[in-house]
Design a protein around this motif. Structure first.
Motif, PDB file in Angstrom:
ATOM      1  N   PHE A  19     -54.406 -13.099 -44.087  1.00  0.00           N
ATOM      2  CA  PHE A  19     -54.593 -12.363 -43.962  1.00  0.00           C
ATOM      3  C   PHE A  19     -56.249 -11.705 -43.451  1.00  0.00           C
ATOM      4  N   PHE A  20     -56.814 -12.906 -43.619  1.00  0.00           N
ATOM      5  CA  PHE A  20     -57.603 -13.250 -43.002  1.00  0.00           C
ATOM      6  C   PHE A  20     -58.050 -13.584 -41.900  1.00  0.00           C
ATOM      7  N   ARG A  21     -56.765 -14.684 -41.442  1.00  0.00           N
ATOM      8  CA  ARG A  21     -57.043 -15.612 -40.450  1.00  0.00           C
ATOM      9  C   ARG A  21     -56.547 -14.276 -39.325  1.00  0.00           C
ATOM     10  N   GLY A  47     -62.272 -17.576 -44.913  1.00  0.00           N
ATOM     11  CA  GLY A  47     -60.628 -17.341 -45.501  1.00  0.00           C
ATOM     12  C   GLY A  47     -59.788 -18.514 -46.158  1.00  0.00           C
ATOM     13  N   VAL A  48     -60.334 -19.426 -45.896  1.00  0.00           N
ATOM     14  CA  VAL A  48     -59.234 -21.216 -46.622  1.00  0.00           C
ATOM     15  C   VAL A  48     -60.413 -20.943 -47.629  1.00  0.00           C
ATOM     16  N   THR A  49     -61.470 -21.036 -47.485  1.00  0.00           N
ATOM     17  CA  THR A  49     -61.966 -21.380 -48.814  1.00  0.00           C
ATOM     18  C   THR A  49     -62.410 -20.188 -50.062  1.00  0.00           C
ATOM     19  N   GLY A  97     -48.381 -10.694 -43.043  1.00  0.00           N
ATOM     20  CA  GLY A  97     -47.407  -9.547 -41.942  1.00  0.00           C
ATOM     21  C   GLY A  97     -47.916  -8.398 -41.979  1.00  0.00           C
ATOM     22  N   VAL A  98     -47.163  -8.459 -43.124  1.00  0.00           N
ATOM     23  CA  VAL A  98     -46.066  -6.616 -43.499  1.00  0.00           C
ATOM     24  C   VAL A  98     -47.891  -5.451 -43.066  1.00  0.00           C
ATOM     25  N   THR A  99     -48.923  -6.407 -44.397  1.00  0.00           N
ATOM     26  CA  THR A  99     -49.904  -5.800 -44.869  1.00  0.00           C
ATOM     27  C   THR A  99     -50.551  -5.171 -43.468  1.00  0.00           C
ATOM     28  N   LEU A 100     -51.457  -6.430 -42.407  1.00  0.00           N
ATOM     29  CA  LEU A 100     -51.699  -6.330 -41.300  1.00  0.00           C
ATOM     30  C   LEU A 100     -50.789  -5.428 -40.121  1.00  0.00           C
ATOM     31  N   TYR A 101     -50.154  -5.462 -40.344  1.00  0.00           N
ATOM     32  CA  TYR A 101     -48.615  -4.235 -39.255  1.00  0.00           C
ATOM     33  C   TYR A 101     -49.087  -2.868 -39.501  1.00  0.00           C
TER      34      TYR A 101
END
Length: 283
Positions: A19-21, A47-49, A97-101
């Motif tokens: 989501f962050f990326r 985001g990874v951290t 992906g669903v959330t971001l879209y």
């Protein structure tokens, strides 16, 4: 119960990471919110951290099929756990992906309309890059002929090789120079940031099959069609799935059979010279 913890950890951690990326790319593409690659790379690294910190005590916070496969090859994880980790990572990437879209659907449509982009056409790679990775990077001023499929595969394999082998060094007990485990995730995030800063102009530096395929599948269903899968130049399976897996496997083999024995031998010598009571023969 362990499988439940593993899958929950991998789902949520991969969701956070993805989501962050993808969100950082979306903010840059749709709103010009970030100036330059370094800002986006820093967000990805943070985001990874964060994803590792919030899930490391649920699963092992692999959050990447290439990392999980490398851990099996290096003898750090039972191969029977691999399907559980793969499933959790794919679910996490897809949910992100669903959330971001869902959040950006109207903004993406407005962006495409402003540039007269027809979703599903070759030009719609400009918006599809929010979800999946492409070579050459659609936002980079490169002639497509400069990034061939073999080169893109090599770039993704190399980037993942560097990421995974540094993870091994940062988490290996035999490496006396490694940082404390409490701050190792910070260095992993910095590693991601540096690799992306160098390689993203070529391939967007996917480095993670779950992070790429989950959101890419969402974009395929949402109307980008063949621009998403297999992509305008094809090869997404080779470049963004196989490339990172090959890079992860290569790093595991090199670390297990080259670096780890050397570090163990050095530790054994140091123990003997210091008069330590423990003697650890090289396996």
């Amino acid at each position: 119960m362990n499988h439940v913890r593993d899958i929950v950890g991998e789902v949520f951690g991969t969701f956070v990471l993805t989501f962050f990326r993808c969100g950082a790319v979306a903010a840059s593409v749709l709103f010009s919110a970030h100036v330059g690659l370094l800002q986006v790379a820093m967000i990805w690294g943070v985001g990874v951290t964060l994803a590792i910190y919030v899930t490391r005590h649920l699963s092992c916070a692999h959050l990447n099929p290439a990392v999980s496969l490398a851990m099996v090859i290096a003898g750090r994880m039972d191969c029977r756990k691999l399907p559980v980790y793969f499933l959790g990572q794919l679910l996490g990437g897809t949910l992100a992906g669903v959330t971001l879209y869902s959040v950006l659907r109207e903004s993406i449509s407005s962006f495409e309309a402003s540039l007269s982009i027809v979703r599903g056409s070759a030009a719609s790679v400009r918006s599809a890059m929010i979800f999946g990775d492409y070579f050459p990077n659609p936002s980079a001023p490169l002639n497509p002929a400069q990034v061939s499929l073999p080169l893109a595969f090599s770039v993704e394999a190399l980037g993942t090789f560097l990421l995974v082998i540094i993870i091994f060094f940062l988490t290996e007990d035999c490496n006396v120079g490694r940082p404390p485990s409490d701050i190792a995730p910070v260095f992993i995030g910095l590693t991601v940031m540096v690799i992306i800063s160098v390689l993203a102009p070529l391939t967007q530096a996917g480095l993670n099959p779950a992070r790429d395929f989950g959101p890419r599948l969402v974009s395929y269903v949402a109307g980008w069609g063949q621009v998403a899968i297999p992509g305008p130049r094809g090869g997404f399976l080779v470049v963004y799935i196989l490339g990172p897996l090959v890079g992860g496997c290569a790093s595991a083999l090199m670390f297990r059979f080259v670096f780890e024995p050397l570090m163990a031998r050095k530790q054994m010598v140091c123990d003997c010279r210091s008069g330590g009571s423990e003697f650890h023969p090289v396996q």
